[in-house]
Structures are given as C-alpha cells and as structure tokens.
Motif scaffolding. Structure first.
Motif, PDB file in Angstrom:
ATOM      1  N   LEU A  62       0.853  -1.186   0.000  1.00  0.00           N
ATOM      2  CA  LEU A  62       0.000   0.000   0.000  1.00  0.00           C
ATOM      3  C   LEU A  62       0.886   1.233   0.000  1.00  0.00           C
ATOM      4  CD1 LEU A  62      -2.734  -0.969   2.606  1.00  0.00           C
ATOM      5  CD2 LEU A  62      -2.684  -1.388   0.153  1.00  0.00           C
ATOM      6  N   ARG A  63       0.381   2.269  -0.602  1.00  0.00           N
ATOM      7  CA  ARG A  63       1.150   3.498  -0.727  1.00  0.00           C
ATOM      8  C   ARG A  63       0.210   4.692  -0.581  1.00  0.00           C
ATOM      9  NH1 ARG A  63       4.607   3.598  -5.966  1.00  0.00           N
ATOM     10  NH2 ARG A  63       5.973   2.367  -4.661  1.00  0.00           N
ATOM     11  N   GLU A  64       0.757   5.764  -0.063  1.00  0.00           N
ATOM     12  CA  GLU A  64       0.028   7.023   0.051  1.00  0.00           C
ATOM     13  C   GLU A  64       0.742   8.047  -0.818  1.00  0.00           C
ATOM     14  OE1 GLU A  64      -1.204  10.186   3.545  1.00  0.00           O
ATOM     15  OE2 GLU A  64       0.115   8.531   4.022  1.00  0.00           O
ATOM     16  N   HIS A  65      -0.010   8.729  -1.671  1.00  0.00           N
ATOM     17  CA  HIS A  65       0.570   9.775  -2.516  1.00  0.00           C
ATOM     18  C   HIS A  65       0.214  11.140  -1.943  1.00  0.00           C
ATOM     19  CE1 HIS A  65       2.153   7.266  -5.710  1.00  0.00           C
ATOM     20  NE2 HIS A  65       1.040   6.572  -5.691  1.00  0.00           N
ATOM     21  N   ARG A  66       1.115  12.069  -2.085  1.00  0.00           N
ATOM     22  CA  ARG A  66       0.911  13.414  -1.533  1.00  0.00           C
ATOM     23  C   ARG A  66      -0.333  14.097  -2.051  1.00  0.00           C
ATOM     24  NH1 ARG A  66       6.411  16.480  -2.553  1.00  0.00           N
ATOM     25  NH2 ARG A  66       5.776  15.772  -4.597  1.00  0.00           N
ATOM     26  N   ARG A  67      -0.632  13.931  -3.295  1.00  0.00           N
ATOM     27  CA  ARG A  67      -1.718  14.686  -3.919  1.00  0.00           C
ATOM     28  C   ARG A  67      -3.061  13.961  -3.907  1.00  0.00           C
ATOM     29  NH1 ARG A  67       1.646  14.767  -8.550  1.00  0.00           N
ATOM     30  NH2 ARG A  67       3.584  15.501  -7.687  1.00  0.00           N
ATOM     31  N   SER A  68      -3.133  12.847  -3.240  1.00  0.00           N
ATOM     32  CA  SER A  68      -4.386  12.086  -3.206  1.00  0.00           C
ATOM     33  C   SER A  68      -4.684  11.627  -1.784  1.00  0.00           C
ATOM     34  CB  SER A  68      -4.285  10.864  -4.119  1.00  0.00           C
ATOM     35  OG  SER A  68      -5.436  10.059  -3.982  1.00  0.00           O
ATOM     36  N   PRO A  69      -5.950  11.709  -1.371  1.00  0.00           N
ATOM     37  CA  PRO A  69      -6.300  11.218  -0.037  1.00  0.00           C
ATOM     38  C   PRO A  69      -6.482   9.699   0.000  1.00  0.00           C
ATOM     39  CG  PRO A  69      -8.248  12.111  -1.089  1.00  0.00           C
ATOM     40  CD  PRO A  69      -7.080  12.360  -2.026  1.00  0.00           C
ATOM     41  N   TRP A  70      -6.493   9.056  -1.159  1.00  0.00           N
ATOM     42  CA  TRP A  70      -6.828   7.633  -1.253  1.00  0.00           C
ATOM     43  C   TRP A  70      -5.596   6.741  -1.190  1.00  0.00           C
ATOM     44  CZ3 TRP A  70     -11.395   8.469  -0.057  1.00  0.00           C
ATOM     45  CH2 TRP A  70     -12.185   9.420  -0.689  1.00  0.00           C
ATOM     46  N   ILE A  71      -5.826   5.509  -0.787  1.00  0.00           N
ATOM     47  CA  ILE A  71      -4.769   4.498  -0.741  1.00  0.00           C
ATOM     48  C   ILE A  71      -4.518   3.990  -2.155  1.00  0.00           C
ATOM     49  CG2 ILE A  71      -4.162   2.187   0.085  1.00  0.00           C
ATOM     50  CD1 ILE A  71      -5.988   2.749   2.511  1.00  0.00           C
ATOM     51  N   THR A  72      -3.261   3.784  -2.473  1.00  0.00           N
ATOM     52  CA  THR A  72      -2.886   3.162  -3.740  1.00  0.00           C
ATOM     53  C   THR A  72      -2.334   1.774  -3.432  1.00  0.00           C
ATOM     54  OG1 THR A  72      -2.364   5.271  -4.782  1.00  0.00           O
ATOM     55  CG2 THR A  72      -1.365   3.318  -5.754  1.00  0.00           C
ATOM     56  N   VAL A  73      -2.871   0.774  -4.135  1.00  0.00           N
ATOM     57  CA  VAL A  73      -2.358  -0.592  -4.019  1.00  0.00           C
ATOM     58  C   VAL A  73      -1.396  -0.774  -5.170  1.00  0.00           C
ATOM     59  CG1 VAL A  73      -2.931  -3.050  -4.107  1.00  0.00           C
ATOM     60  CG2 VAL A  73      -4.504  -1.448  -3.007  1.00  0.00           C
ATOM     61  N   TYR A  74      -0.198  -1.214  -4.854  1.00  0.00           N
ATOM     62  CA  TYR A  74       0.706  -1.530  -5.954  1.00  0.00           C
ATOM     63  C   TYR A  74       1.163  -2.963  -5.843  1.00  0.00           C
ATOM     64  CZ  TYR A  74       4.952  -0.468  -3.141  1.00  0.00           C
ATOM     65  OH  TYR A  74       5.939  -0.437  -2.200  1.00  0.00           O
ATOM     66  N   GLN A  75       1.380  -3.535  -7.004  1.00  0.00           N
ATOM     67  CA  GLN A  75       1.710  -4.938  -7.123  1.00  0.00           C
ATOM     68  C   GLN A  75       3.126  -5.068  -7.665  1.00  0.00           C
ATOM     69  OE1 GLN A  75      -0.914  -6.948  -9.755  1.00  0.00           O
ATOM     70  NE2 GLN A  75       0.011  -8.934  -9.430  1.00  0.00           N
ATOM     71  N   LEU A  76       3.920  -5.851  -6.964  1.00  0.00           N
ATOM     72  CA  LEU A  76       5.294  -6.098  -7.391  1.00  0.00           C
ATOM     73  C   LEU A  76       5.277  -7.195  -8.452  1.00  0.00           C
ATOM     74  CD1 LEU A  76       6.737  -6.274  -3.794  1.00  0.00           C
ATOM     75  CD2 LEU A  76       6.763  -4.304  -5.334  1.00  0.00           C
ATOM     76  N   GLY A  77       5.933  -6.926  -9.565  1.00  0.00           N
ATOM     77  CA  GLY A  77       5.928  -7.895 -10.648  1.00  0.00           C
ATOM     78  C   GLY A  77       7.320  -8.391 -10.974  1.00  0.00           C
ATOM     79  N   GLU A  78       7.393  -9.168 -12.018  1.00  0.00           N
ATOM     80  CA  GLU A  78       8.655  -9.723 -12.495  1.00  0.00           C
ATOM     81  C   GLU A  78       9.594  -8.596 -12.922  1.00  0.00           C
ATOM     82  OE1 GLU A  78       9.386 -13.110 -12.822  1.00  0.00           O
ATOM     83  OE2 GLU A  78       7.522 -13.513 -11.755  1.00  0.00           O
ATOM     84  N   GLY A  79      10.847  -8.765 -12.636  1.00  0.00           N
ATOM     85  CA  GLY A  79      11.854  -7.811 -13.093  1.00  0.00           C
ATOM     86  C   GLY A  79      11.742  -6.433 -12.473  1.00  0.00           C
ATOM     87  N   GLY A  80      11.114  -6.333 -11.301  1.00  0.00           N
ATOM     88  CA  GLY A  80      11.003  -5.053 -10.625  1.00  0.00           C
ATOM     89  C   GLY A  80       9.890  -4.160 -11.129  1.00  0.00           C
ATOM     90  N   LYS A  81       9.072  -4.664 -12.040  1.00  0.00           N
ATOM     91  CA  LYS A  81       7.959  -3.868 -12.556  1.00  0.00           C
ATOM     92  C   LYS A  81       6.871  -3.778 -11.483  1.00  0.00           C
ATOM     93  CE  LYS A  81       8.618  -5.136 -17.357  1.00  0.00           C
ATOM     94  NZ  LYS A  81       8.013  -5.763 -18.527  1.00  0.00           N
ATOM     95  N   THR A  82       6.137  -2.677 -11.503  1.00  0.00           N
ATOM     96  CA  THR A  82       5.008  -2.526 -10.592  1.00  0.00           C
ATOM     97  C   THR A  82       3.784  -2.042 -11.348  1.00  0.00           C
ATOM     98  OG1 THR A  82       5.557  -0.238 -10.032  1.00  0.00           O
ATOM     99  CG2 THR A  82       6.476  -1.951  -8.609  1.00  0.00           C
ATOM    100  N   ARG A  83       2.632  -2.362 -10.799  1.00  0.00           N
ATOM    101  CA  ARG A  83       1.362  -1.845 -11.302  1.00  0.00           C
ATOM    102  C   ARG A  83       0.642  -1.230 -10.131  1.00  0.00           C
ATOM    103  NH1 ARG A  83      -1.302  -4.901 -16.096  1.00  0.00           N
ATOM    104  NH2 ARG A  83       0.539  -5.249 -17.323  1.00  0.00           N
ATOM    105  N   GLU A  84      -0.049  -0.135 -10.367  1.00  0.00           N
ATOM    106  CA  GLU A  84      -0.710   0.580  -9.290  1.00  0.00           C
ATOM    107  C   GLU A  84      -2.175   0.820  -9.603  1.00  0.00           C
ATOM    108  OE1 GLU A  84       1.205   4.230  -8.273  1.00  0.00           O
ATOM    109  OE2 GLU A  84       3.124   3.272  -7.894  1.00  0.00           O
ATOM    110  N   HIS A  85      -2.975   0.879  -8.525  1.00  0.00           N
ATOM    111  CA  HIS A  85      -4.374   1.237  -8.664  1.00  0.00           C
ATOM    112  C   HIS A  85      -4.807   1.980  -7.410  1.00  0.00           C
ATOM    113  CE1 HIS A  85      -8.512   1.146  -9.926  1.00  0.00           C
ATOM    114  NE2 HIS A  85      -8.815   0.768  -8.702  1.00  0.00           N
TER     115      HIS A  85
END
Length: 89
Positions: free
Chosen positions: A24-47
């Motif tokens: 889980l991640r918090e971004h400065r400009r958003s009040p909402w939680i971001t879920v990010y997924q760790l992928g192969e080769g260090g790639k990530t996806r966020e929602h």
C-alpha cells in the motif's frame, strides 16, 4: 527502543511477512490508498482505491486483510471498488 510505525508501515510489514506481492502506498496529492503490485523484473502496477482514505487505519486494515486472503488463496485480488487484480490492468 521501539520504533513507532504508522498503520500503513505496519500493513506493508505484514504483507511482506506473508510473502504478498502487494503493498500500500500514500501519494501526496491524493487522499486515497494506492495498491501496488510487485511484478517480475522489478515492474510494478498501481491502482488507487477511491473511498479508502490513507488516513483511515480501518481502511488500511480492510485492504490488508483482502490482500492477505488473495495471497493465501493464490487467486487474483479483487479490489473493493470493483477493479480486478492488477494483472488484468
């Protein structure tokens, strides 16, 4: 001396301990939680999960439970706002 951790830091430590590929991640400009997924080769996806405030410990715990269950079952996580697993993104 004990280190004081935020609910978000505790959640990410628990997810790491379970071997989950989610964080889980918090971004400065958003009040909402971001879920990010760790992928192969260090790639990530966020929602960003709207309706789940980063300042709300209960929201963090609810997402933690959902992501742990997805990890245990081996099935894709379905995020609370209806988004399928980040693999489908």
């Amino acid at each position: 001396m004990a280190t004081i951790q935020s609910p978000m830091q505790r959640c990410n430590a628990v997810l790491r301990a379970f071997g989950a590929r989610y964080r889980l991640r918090e971004h400065r400009r958003s009040p909402w939680i971001t879920v990010y997924q760790l992928g192969e080769g260090g790639k990530t996806r966020e929602h960003t999960v709207k309706g789940y405030a980063a300042a709300d410990p209960e929201a963090i715990e609810n997402l933690q439970d959902l992501l742990i269950e997805a990890t245990r079952s081996g099935k894709p996580a379905v995020l609370p706002d209806g988004q399928e697993d980040l693999d489908a993104a």
